[in-house]
Design an enzyme around this catalytic site. Sequence first.
Site, mmCIF file in Angstrom:
data_model
loop_
_atom_site.group_PDB
_atom_site.id
_atom_site.type_symbol
_atom_site.label_atom_id
_atom_site.label_comp_id
_atom_site.label_asym_id
_atom_site.label_seq_id
_atom_site.Cartn_x
_atom_site.Cartn_y
_atom_site.Cartn_z
ATOM 1 N N ASP A 47 -85.052 48.085 -4.240
ATOM 2 C CA ASP A 47 -85.570 47.732 -2.921
ATOM 3 C C ASP A 47 -84.582 48.183 -1.850
ATOM 4 O OD1 ASP A 47 -87.826 46.513 -3.983
ATOM 5 O OD2 ASP A 47 -86.926 44.512 -3.995
ATOM 6 N N TYR A 75 -78.705 42.840 -13.427
ATOM 7 C CA TYR A 75 -78.784 42.482 -12.013
ATOM 8 C C TYR A 75 -77.982 41.212 -11.742
ATOM 9 C CZ TYR A 75 -82.828 45.648 -12.042
ATOM 10 O OH TYR A 75 -83.654 46.733 -12.191
ATOM 11 N N ASP A 89 -88.061 37.542 -0.783
ATOM 12 C CA ASP A 89 -86.647 37.750 -0.482
ATOM 13 C C ASP A 89 -86.394 37.359 0.972
ATOM 14 O OD1 ASP A 89 -87.524 39.884 1.105
ATOM 15 O OD2 ASP A 89 -86.841 41.429 -0.289
ATOM 16 N N ARG A 181 -87.135 39.545 -7.650
ATOM 17 C CA ARG A 181 -87.751 38.678 -6.647
ATOM 18 C C ARG A 181 -88.768 37.726 -7.281
ATOM 19 N NH1 ARG A 181 -90.706 42.025 -2.992
ATOM 20 N NH2 ARG A 181 -90.426 43.769 -4.432
#
Length: 300
Positions: A47, A75, A89, A181
């Site tokens: 993103d 992550y 987010d 997310r």
Amino acid sequence: MARGKKGRAVSGWLVVDKPAGITSTAVVNKVKWAMDAQKAGHAGTLDPAATGVLAIALGEATKTVPYVTDALKCYRFMVNLGAATTTDDAEGSVIAESALRPLDAEIEAALAAFRGDIQQVPPQFSAVKVDGERAYDLAREGEAMDLAARPLWVEQLVLISRPSADQVELEMVCGKGGYVRAIARDLGAALGCLGHVAWLRREWSGPFTAAEGISVAQIDALAKTAELDAFLKPLELGLADLPELPCTPEGAARLKNGNPGMVLASSVGYGDEAWASYQGRAVAVGIYKSGELHPSRVFN
């Protein structure tokens, strides 16, 4: 008369430590320009607000992209507790709030449901296609979509720190197609407190790590120089998850022409996917059958 391709026939991987505020596509375009490369692509979108490793394949290395995309990824991310947003987010608008704040032990217990083989519904703002259109385009127009759940393998999901009652830092190792997310959204829902991603960083992707990544500022500074070429990694790294089969000179010649070629004996089983090498360089990827590799991709 056919026109030649513009740019250099450069091949290999450039690992970028992507900053926040730029799209993955923009990074690919910048690398392609800076390397004056004929062809470039990336192994897994980040993103715009996310940071971390973005592996850019150049030239013949683009043929190995699927193997890096399919590899495990790690992550590190922070979840803001107490609010749900339109984008899952911090970039989105708050759509619901909660005063509830779970204990660390409650968070630890809830994480168990998000490990192993899980089903995950992508965020409304995602690149999933709906009737030929991207979900994020429809979401921007205010359309609410009923997106189908997708399978995801989560190898690891652990609590790293709890900076405050309102935030929890997590680390996840997962397979292809995972949305961090969605993890934040669904964890918040499971805890009853709601949640969304505050920040997100991809620490590693397959064989590539953010620690070894070059910055966008360095790419700009070293554009079209031999110094930038020095950061290029061999395309063979993209095949790290496949077994390597050295081949004979005759086998290499046949494979390069798209024909089955003889490879040296190994423990690879009949029907397994592998890659053939000659003098350490990748020749082809294919299926091993009775002493030969039957190529599906050939490297020039």
